[in-house]
Structure formats: structure tokens, C-alpha cells
Design a protein around this motif. Structure first.
Motif, PDB file in Angstrom:
ATOM      1  N   VAL A  38     -10.339 104.770  22.289  1.00  0.00           N
ATOM      2  CA  VAL A  38     -11.539 104.000  22.589  1.00  0.00           C
ATOM      3  C   VAL A  38     -11.541 102.505  22.898  1.00  0.00           C
ATOM      4  CG1 VAL A  38     -12.941 105.438  20.985  1.00  0.00           C
ATOM      5  CG2 VAL A  38     -11.966 103.449  20.189  1.00  0.00           C
ATOM      6  N   GLU A  39     -10.280 101.954  22.827  1.00  0.00           N
ATOM      7  CA  GLU A  39     -10.156 100.491  22.947  1.00  0.00           C
ATOM      8  C   GLU A  39      -8.701 100.191  23.207  1.00  0.00           C
ATOM      9  OE1 GLU A  39     -10.132  98.168  18.794  1.00  0.00           O
ATOM     10  OE2 GLU A  39     -11.853  98.044  19.936  1.00  0.00           O
ATOM     11  N   GLY A  40      -8.495  99.244  24.100  1.00  0.00           N
ATOM     12  CA  GLY A  40      -7.118  98.871  24.354  1.00  0.00           C
ATOM     13  C   GLY A  40      -6.462  99.557  25.362  1.00  0.00           C
ATOM     14  N   VAL A  41      -5.053  99.260  25.188  1.00  0.00           N
ATOM     15  CA  VAL A  41      -4.274  99.976  26.395  1.00  0.00           C
ATOM     16  C   VAL A  41      -3.274 100.752  25.533  1.00  0.00           C
ATOM     17  CG1 VAL A  41      -4.449  98.283  28.167  1.00  0.00           C
ATOM     18  CG2 VAL A  41      -2.686  98.415  26.806  1.00  0.00           C
ATOM     19  N   MET A  42      -2.758 101.875  26.168  1.00  0.00           N
ATOM     20  CA  MET A  42      -1.573 102.457  25.582  1.00  0.00           C
ATOM     21  C   MET A  42      -0.320 102.614  26.460  1.00  0.00           C
ATOM     22  SD  MET A  42      -2.681 106.303  23.885  1.00  0.00           S
ATOM     23  CE  MET A  42      -1.615 106.943  22.554  1.00  0.00           C
ATOM     24  N   SER A  43       0.633 102.404  25.743  1.00  0.00           N
ATOM     25  CA  SER A  43       1.741 102.132  26.507  1.00  0.00           C
ATOM     26  C   SER A  43       2.620 103.637  26.975  1.00  0.00           C
ATOM     27  CB  SER A  43       3.206 101.361  25.727  1.00  0.00           C
ATOM     28  OG  SER A  43       3.679 102.235  24.921  1.00  0.00           O
ATOM     29  N   ALA A  64       1.772 107.892  39.401  1.00  0.00           N
ATOM     30  CA  ALA A  64       0.824 108.492  40.196  1.00  0.00           C
ATOM     31  C   ALA A  64      -0.645 108.476  40.053  1.00  0.00           C
ATOM     32  CB  ALA A  64       1.438 109.902  40.307  1.00  0.00           C
ATOM     33  N   LEU A  65      -0.853 108.400  38.879  1.00  0.00           N
ATOM     34  CA  LEU A  65      -2.427 108.434  38.288  1.00  0.00           C
ATOM     35  C   LEU A  65      -2.936 106.994  38.672  1.00  0.00           C
ATOM     36  CD1 LEU A  65      -2.296 110.496  34.907  1.00  0.00           C
ATOM     37  CD2 LEU A  65      -3.133 111.099  37.247  1.00  0.00           C
ATOM     38  N   ALA A  66      -2.012 106.254  38.414  1.00  0.00           N
ATOM     39  CA  ALA A  66      -2.297 104.594  38.534  1.00  0.00           C
ATOM     40  C   ALA A  66      -2.720 104.368  40.094  1.00  0.00           C
ATOM     41  CB  ALA A  66      -1.413 103.731  38.027  1.00  0.00           C
ATOM     42  N   ARG A  67      -1.762 104.808  40.972  1.00  0.00           N
ATOM     43  CA  ARG A  67      -1.895 104.682  42.382  1.00  0.00           C
ATOM     44  C   ARG A  67      -3.139 105.493  42.960  1.00  0.00           C
ATOM     45  NH1 ARG A  67       3.989 106.442  44.596  1.00  0.00           N
ATOM     46  NH2 ARG A  67       3.966 106.804  42.109  1.00  0.00           N
ATOM     47  N   ALA A  68      -3.464 106.476  42.122  1.00  0.00           N
ATOM     48  CA  ALA A  68      -4.826 107.401  42.633  1.00  0.00           C
ATOM     49  C   ALA A  68      -6.116 106.878  42.112  1.00  0.00           C
ATOM     50  CB  ALA A  68      -4.715 108.470  42.189  1.00  0.00           C
ATOM     51  N   GLY A  69      -5.871 105.570  41.163  1.00  0.00           N
ATOM     52  CA  GLY A  69      -6.959 104.921  40.875  1.00  0.00           C
ATOM     53  C   GLY A  69      -7.701 105.685  39.510  1.00  0.00           C
ATOM     54  N   MET A  70      -6.948 106.527  38.959  1.00  0.00           N
ATOM     55  CA  MET A  70      -7.515 107.253  37.815  1.00  0.00           C
ATOM     56  C   MET A  70      -7.318 106.432  36.637  1.00  0.00           C
ATOM     57  SD  MET A  70      -6.588 110.968  39.064  1.00  0.00           S
ATOM     58  CE  MET A  70      -7.516 111.876  37.902  1.00  0.00           C
ATOM     59  N   VAL A  71      -6.204 105.756  36.306  1.00  0.00           N
ATOM     60  CA  VAL A  71      -5.836 104.903  35.396  1.00  0.00           C
ATOM     61  C   VAL A  71      -5.450 103.473  35.601  1.00  0.00           C
ATOM     62  CG1 VAL A  71      -5.059 106.978  33.916  1.00  0.00           C
ATOM     63  CG2 VAL A  71      -3.397 105.617  35.366  1.00  0.00           C
ATOM     64  N   VAL A  72      -5.585 102.540  34.847  1.00  0.00           N
ATOM     65  CA  VAL A  72      -5.159 101.312  35.194  1.00  0.00           C
ATOM     66  C   VAL A  72      -4.072 100.943  34.370  1.00  0.00           C
ATOM     67  CG1 VAL A  72      -6.066  98.771  35.335  1.00  0.00           C
ATOM     68  CG2 VAL A  72      -7.595 100.586  35.839  1.00  0.00           C
ATOM     69  N   GLY A  73      -3.005 100.350  34.973  1.00  0.00           N
ATOM     70  CA  GLY A  73      -1.801  99.901  34.036  1.00  0.00           C
ATOM     71  C   GLY A  73      -1.914  98.515  34.099  1.00  0.00           C
ATOM     72  N   GLU A  74      -1.630  97.880  33.042  1.00  0.00           N
ATOM     73  CA  GLU A  74      -1.390  96.476  32.694  1.00  0.00           C
ATOM     74  C   GLU A  74      -0.017  96.228  32.369  1.00  0.00           C
ATOM     75  OE1 GLU A  74      -4.163  94.844  30.100  1.00  0.00           O
ATOM     76  OE2 GLU A  74      -6.013  95.608  31.309  1.00  0.00           O
ATOM     77  N   ARG A  75       0.732  95.320  33.205  1.00  0.00           N
ATOM     78  CA  ARG A  75       2.075  95.010  33.006  1.00  0.00           C
ATOM     79  C   ARG A  75       2.411  94.155  31.654  1.00  0.00           C
ATOM     80  NH1 ARG A  75       4.674  94.092  38.862  1.00  0.00           N
ATOM     81  NH2 ARG A  75       3.615  95.958  39.768  1.00  0.00           N
ATOM     82  N   SER A  77       4.470  92.522  28.154  1.00  0.00           N
ATOM     83  CA  SER A  77       5.075  92.998  26.732  1.00  0.00           C
ATOM     84  C   SER A  77       3.730  93.714  26.172  1.00  0.00           C
ATOM     85  CB  SER A  77       5.498  91.965  26.053  1.00  0.00           C
ATOM     86  OG  SER A  77       4.479  90.947  25.865  1.00  0.00           O
ATOM     87  N   ALA A  78       2.586  93.369  26.089  1.00  0.00           N
ATOM     88  CA  ALA A  78       1.384  94.071  25.516  1.00  0.00           C
ATOM     89  C   ALA A  78       0.841  94.813  26.556  1.00  0.00           C
ATOM     90  CB  ALA A  78       0.572  93.053  25.074  1.00  0.00           C
ATOM     91  N   GLY A  79       1.572  95.386  27.592  1.00  0.00           N
ATOM     92  CA  GLY A  79       0.884  96.127  28.645  1.00  0.00           C
ATOM     93  C   GLY A  79       0.526  97.568  28.197  1.00  0.00           C
ATOM     94  N   GLY A  80       0.152  98.349  29.203  1.00  0.00           N
ATOM     95  CA  GLY A  80      -0.189  99.728  28.906  1.00  0.00           C
ATOM     96  C   GLY A  80      -1.058 100.295  29.862  1.00  0.00           C
ATOM     97  N   TYR A  81      -1.592 101.689  29.639  1.00  0.00           N
ATOM     98  CA  TYR A  81      -2.504 102.128  30.489  1.00  0.00           C
ATOM     99  C   TYR A  81      -3.646 102.369  29.648  1.00  0.00           C
ATOM    100  CZ  TYR A  81       1.442 103.288  33.677  1.00  0.00           C
ATOM    101  OH  TYR A  81       2.502 103.208  34.493  1.00  0.00           O
ATOM    102  N   CYS A  82      -4.961 102.656  30.495  1.00  0.00           N
ATOM    103  CA  CYS A  82      -6.036 102.840  30.377  1.00  0.00           C
ATOM    104  C   CYS A  82      -6.892 103.737  31.186  1.00  0.00           C
ATOM    105  CB  CYS A  82      -6.973 101.923  29.438  1.00  0.00           C
ATOM    106  SG  CYS A  82      -7.441 100.632  30.873  1.00  0.00           S
ATOM    107  N   LEU A  83      -7.796 104.300  30.996  1.00  0.00           N
ATOM    108  CA  LEU A  83      -8.728 105.085  31.995  1.00  0.00           C
ATOM    109  C   LEU A  83      -9.307 104.156  32.909  1.00  0.00           C
ATOM    110  CD1 LEU A  83     -10.565 108.091  29.953  1.00  0.00           C
ATOM    111  CD2 LEU A  83      -8.315 107.848  31.481  1.00  0.00           C
TER     112      LEU A  83
END
Lengths: 181, 181
Positions: A38-43, A64-75, A77-83
DNA sequence: GCATATAGCACTAAATCGGTACTATATCAA
DNA sequence: TTGATATAGTACCGATTTAGTGCTATATGC
């Protein structure tokens, strides 16, 4: 599907028109985990251990999902992905397009908005062109109607296989963080 | 689709769960020609020249269709192929199953009537199992709803691309020979 | 008996997929 | 500033699958 349009003298580039492979499978699993978060990103590492999808493959898929704009990646040390958008807005059609490539039922349908200006050369002998277009549209419609929300919608009741047929259940609005950026 | 069920220690045999390839394409073309042929049989050679599908490949496909009970092959010098049943009864699902193999959206759904007795080992960690089953059913339903009759139903009017949307048109009953045998 | 058709294999070359590896870049914290 | 950690991008390889070929057996009609 080429439907008689790929039989001309020039070799055709597209052989596969629709496929659901392991990759799409992995992608769906990953997306479902992200949807439940529900919140935050997941590496990618977290996702791999949680979903038991091999990490190296998972990273490729997430890219690939990030490139397609389906998820957002955050770089970082505390990065990760979210929808990148609510689960209701992520369709199976979008996913397949991102992972497997564009979905064709007829090749003539494919390329861009002006595709009807450049139909296949065999149109004269391709008598099923029009109906094939209709079926293509139906297929696309169907794939677009299947959303990630539907996949995450866990009944948690009735583990047995009685056909409850909860088709008309309204899709639950998954709580989604703000999509700043 | 495996949907988390293929991640166990034992290697999984099924990688491809759904595919539409050139072969299915060729098969659809061949079937459409057979559907339009109101009487008698059509030899593979005839079909090849008419549809412009390479003969050797076409023969392979026709054999597969015959094995699947979708067409009937008659040997001998006057032999050939004809549909084994009305075009309305030949679904896209049946065709894909015959040419590409069984359609899975979840692997747990696959094997036989007692498949629910042998669910995937990762059921506990596979939280999207139930929804995936529902989607599988919807996919199957859709593929079964697309019939050969729909593909042969030629508008012959309105060659342009205006969206006539003749969706609710009742399927024309293609004249079919008696299915003795 | 011969020509012609399907039936059923077994096989090969090419394309594709699953999976790996490496480099670049961004972010956070010490 | 530096190092750790994360994503981004891309190139690569081996194994599988697919498209396509060839051969033999069998059935039918003239």
C-alpha cells in the motif's frame, strides 16, 4: 495473427502475434506484489525473495515494466519500485505489450494510426481480412478488460472449487499512493 | 500462465501457456477456405494454391487438424479434406489447442478433471491463485466464443474502415454437408 | 496395378526465450 | 567526498522451440 497477409514474396518480420510466456507470468506475479504494497517502494531484491522469482530475471522484467510506464523505479540506497498507476488501470493487454511485444491478431492492424493506409498486399486474395479485424478488436477488448486489480482481488473465503462465480463484484479500489513525479 | 506455480524446486515442463503463431494462422486460413467450400472435399494441393500457403507446411497442419477431429481427411485419388463439423462449432480455443497445445493461464488448471486434487506446491505463497483461475476461465470462455463462422462471415459491403460495428449480427448458418462417417 | 491422396513419423536449420553479465547512473548516509 | 546500494541499459550465450523438409506406409479410384 497474420491471416493470409504474411504470404507475400517479401519475408515477414513478425512470426509471433500473441504469447503468454514465463516472463509475462513473472511480471504478473511481481505486479501483484507491488499492488498489494500500500505504501513505499519495494526493491527488486525484496520482490524476488517474496515472490521467489529469480532475482536476475526479475530485474530485467522490472526494467521493461518501468520502460513501459507501468511501474516507477527509484534509484539510490532506499530505492525500489512501485506501481505507476492504480491497479485498475493496468491491463493484461498493456502487460503483454510491454513484455512480449505488440499483440496482433491480423498483421494489417498493427502499425500505427495510419495502418489502414497500408494494408497487406494480398488483400484481394485475403478474403477473411474484415472479419479478422473484428476478431482482433474483440481480443484486444478482452485483454484490456482484464486488470491487475482483478488479479489481486483475493476472495480469502471459499477455498474449495465451488463455482461461486463472483463475476459482477465491483472492483475494490486499492489504496494507492500519490503519483507525484 | 504459471502464476507462481512454476517456481518450485522441480523443473516445470510447460513454458508456453498461450501462443498464436504462424501455424495457427495458416490453420485458420485453411479452415476458412474449407468452410466456404459448400460441398465435396478439397485436396491439400488445391488448398495450397488457393490460399498460397506453402504446401508441405499446409499438409502438416491439415494432418494435425484431422487428428484433432476438426477436419476429415479422405484418402485416395479423389480424396481431400472437409470440415468435420459446422463452422459454428469450431472455436478458436479448439484450434489453438490442436495446433499450439493446451491453453493455460494458470498451470494448476491444466491436467484433467482431477486437477484440483493436485494443486501447485506453492499454493501457500501463491496468493493470486484463485483470481488467476477466474481469469483463466474468462480467457477460455472468450476463445471458445470466437468461431470459424465468424471469420468466414464476409461483409462484402463497406470496404472502407468506417466502424460499422455489426457486432450483434446473427451468425449466418453456413451450408454444411452431411457429416456421415 | 498404377496414380494420387492422406497418415505418421523423424529430422534439420533458424529463430526465440530464459537467463547471465557487465557498465553506467542516481540516491542516501557517513 | 566517498562508499554502499539501488535502478537503467545493453550485450551476450545456451537451450528450447518453431518453421519447414523428407520419407515411408496406407487407402482409394480408375
Amino acid at each position: 495473427m497474420l491471416i493470409g497477409c504474411g504470404l507475400s514474396a517479401v519475408p515477414v518480420r513478425v512470426n509471433k502475434m500473441l504469447a503468454l510466456t514465463k516472463k509475462t507470468d513473472y511480471a504478473l506475479i511481481a505486479l501483484s506484489y507491488l499492488a498489494k504494497r500500500v505504501e513505499g517502494v519495494m526493491s527488486a531484491r525484496e520482490l524476488a525473495t517474496a515472490s521467489r522469482v529469480p532475482l536476475p530475471i526479475l530485474t530485467n522484467i522490472l526494467k521493461a515494466l518501468a520502460r513501459a510506464g507501468m511501474v516507477v523505479g527509484e534509484r539510490g540506497s532506499a530505492g525500489g519500485y512501485c506501481l505507476a498507476k492504480p491497479a485498475e488501470s493496468i491491463s493484461l493487454h498493456e502487460l503483454i505489450t510491454a513484455i512480449e511485444g505488440p499483440v496482433h491478431f491480423v498483421q494489417c492492424v498493427s502499425a500505427g494510426p495510419d495502418a489502414h493506409r497500408n494494408p497487406c498486399e494480398l488483400q484481394s486474395c485475403c478474403s477473411i481480412r474484415q472479419p479478422a479485424h473484428r476478431i482482433h478488436d474483440r481480443l484486444k477488448e478482452f485483454l484490456e478488460s482484464v486488470t491487475l486489480a482483478e488479479l489481486v482481488d483475493d476472495p480469502t473465503v471459499s477455498v474449495g472449487l465451488h463455482l461461486v462465480h463472483r463475476e459482477p463484484v465491483p472492483l475494490r479500489q486499492t489504496p494507492v499512493r500519490e503519483f507525484v513525479r
